[in-house]
Design an enzyme around this catalytic site. Structure first.
Site, PDB file in Angstrom:
ATOM      1  CE1 TYR A  17      62.896 -32.568  35.921  1.00 45.49           C
ATOM      2  CE2 TYR A  17      61.073 -32.808  37.445  1.00 45.49           C
ATOM      3  CZ  TYR A  17      61.637 -33.036  36.207  1.00 45.49           C
ATOM      4  OH  TYR A  17      60.933 -33.723  35.256  1.00 45.49           O
ATOM      5  CE  LYS A  70      68.952 -45.779  30.401  1.00 48.61           C
ATOM      6  NZ  LYS A  70      68.273 -46.784  29.562  1.00 48.61           N
ATOM      7  CG  ASP A  77      65.159 -48.187  29.167  1.00 52.49           C
ATOM      8  OD1 ASP A  77      65.274 -48.532  30.363  1.00 52.49           O
ATOM      9  OD2 ASP A  77      66.041 -48.425  28.327  1.00 52.49           O
ATOM     10  CG  ASP A 124      57.464 -34.631  36.129  1.00 46.96           C
ATOM     11  OD1 ASP A 124      56.232 -34.646  36.211  1.00 46.96           O
ATOM     12  OD2 ASP A 124      58.113 -33.661  35.684  1.00 46.96           O
ATOM     13  CG  ASP A 184      51.877 -36.556  34.193  1.00 49.01           C
ATOM     14  OD1 ASP A 184      51.445 -36.495  35.355  1.00 49.01           O
ATOM     15  OD2 ASP A 184      52.102 -35.547  33.503  1.00 49.01           O
TER      16      ASP A 184
END
Ligand code: NAD
Length: 358
Positions: free
Chosen positions: A138, A186, A218, A242, A246
């Site tokens: 980001y 990852k 994942d 992020d 959620d």
């Protein structure tokens, strides 16, 4: 010594829910100093800027910031856009105060268990997502970010020091919990993840009282739905955090009840943090006494634990919230037949009374 809290109520329901958080903190009978400053649309209307210098200065000298919410339709068209509440206040606050560690607990409240999309015991979770907030893809390298119509580029960057400081925050938080950190990356594909893993391994070796494991992102997304109870603290980088925070929030079934903290480095012996509900300013119900103050109240509980190192006081507030919900009181957003509808201030008062009685 007095506990110095900067209070930034903001817009919409921000002032109403923050009022109740303060009421509950006062019920702890500790030596607080609350100092107020304008932020968001309210600050823009009064001063022409959503984050006036005196507001930032107050935050910089306080031990912690209690934040309501900012924004609303009346400021959505303010020009330049950099003066709109979310862009002009929230993001600069995070940057200026170096709030690099975003902590989002996802805990199902037993009396609201049926709201979880995961039915039964599996929906009863108690975990924390620790998300790196100021690095990664980001932010990247702004000069490399581009889109020429055929090709678009974002870069993901992490330095060892950025990873280390958030891993250390995770250790600190895990010590007040089950002492288990799942570091999510990852590493089978990304160089940044391999560096992340290397640094996390170093921090793990230095802190053997906390159990660290690694998990690929994942797999983590899947495990959160399959068996979320296995998690205590999930430590991860900005974009993965992020998404996973959620996902974890939704498991509790009550997005509107959830608190958060954004932490910086310690100032003296206190971890500086900004504490806010994860919901926004809810202009549709502002000023009607219909807002649920529990997310703001639980944000104040996090402040007691993380900044003031008073986990028992934080737990006392959480227990009071559970007790009040068990007794059947509900604000409109969580009302169901057979429960008692109360206003924002009645809910805050009930929690404060339960805290004082404990
Ligand atoms: P929102 O979270 O404000 O509201 C979404 C829905 O949830 C609304 O129907 C609202 O009434 C309800 N709701 C939210 N909090 C509630 C509470 N405590 N009790 C009862 N019901 C509640 O999100 P939105 O509508 O997308 O955004 C409204 C404004 O808030 C926008 O200006 C947005 O930019 C801003 N916002 C600010 C923050 C922040 O300050 N950190 C975060 C998100 C959104």
């Amino acid at each position: 010594m007095s506990l110095h809290v900067a209070v930034l109520r903001g817009d919409g329901i921000g002032p109403e829910v923050t009022e109740e958080a303060i009421r509950v903190l006062k019920a702890l009978s500790l030596d607080f100093t609350f100092e107020e400053a304008l932020v968001g649309g309210a600050a823009y209307d009064a001063t022409g800027h959503p984050l006036p210098p005196e507001t930032l200065a107050l935050c910089q000298k306080a031990d912690a910031v209690l934040f309501g919410a900012v924004g609303g339709p009346q400021w959505d068209r303010v020009e330049p856009a950099t003066l709109r509440p979310e862009v002009g206040a929230l993001l600069p606050l995070r940057r200026e105060l170096e709030l690099y560690a975003n902590v989002r607990p996802a805990k199902t409240l037993r009396s609201l268990m049926m709201a979880s999309p995961l039915k039964g015991e599996n929906g009863l979770i108690d975990l924390v997502v620790m998300r790196e907030l100021t690095g990664g893809i980001y932010f990247g390298q702004p000069r490399e970010r581009r889109n020429d119509g055929e090709l678009a580029v974002d870069t993901c960057l992490y330095s060892k020091s950025e990873v280390r400081r958030i891993a250390l925050q995770a250790v600190k938080i895990a010590r007040n919990r089950r002492r288990e950190v799942t570091s999510v990356d990852k590493a089978n594909v990304l160089e940044t993840s391999r560096l992340w893993r290397e640094v996390v391994d170093q921090v793990a070796a230095e802190n053997p009282d906390v159990k660290f494991t690694h998990m690929l992102v994942d797999n983590c997304a899947m495990q959160l739905v399959r068996n979320p109870k296995q998690f205590d603290v999930i430590l991860t980088e900005n974009m993965f955090g992020d998404i996973l925070s959620d996902e974890a929030s939704m498991i509790t079934g009550s997005l509107g009840l959830l608190p958060s903290a954004s932490l910086s480095d310690p100032r003296g012996n206190k971890v500086f943090g900004l504490y806010e509900p994860i919901h926004g300013s809810a202009p549709d119900i502002a000023g009607q006494g219909r807002a649920n103050p529990i997310a703001a109240i639980l944000s104040a509980a996090m402040m007691m634990e993380y900044t003031f190192d008073q986990a028992p006081a934080g737990r006392k507030i959480e227990a009071a919230v559970e007790k009040v919900l068990d007794s059947g009181l509900r604000t409109a957003d969580i009302f169901e037949p057979g429960t008692k509808l109360v206003s924002t201030s009645e809910m805050g008062q009930a929690v404060a009374t339960a805290v004082a009685a404990d």
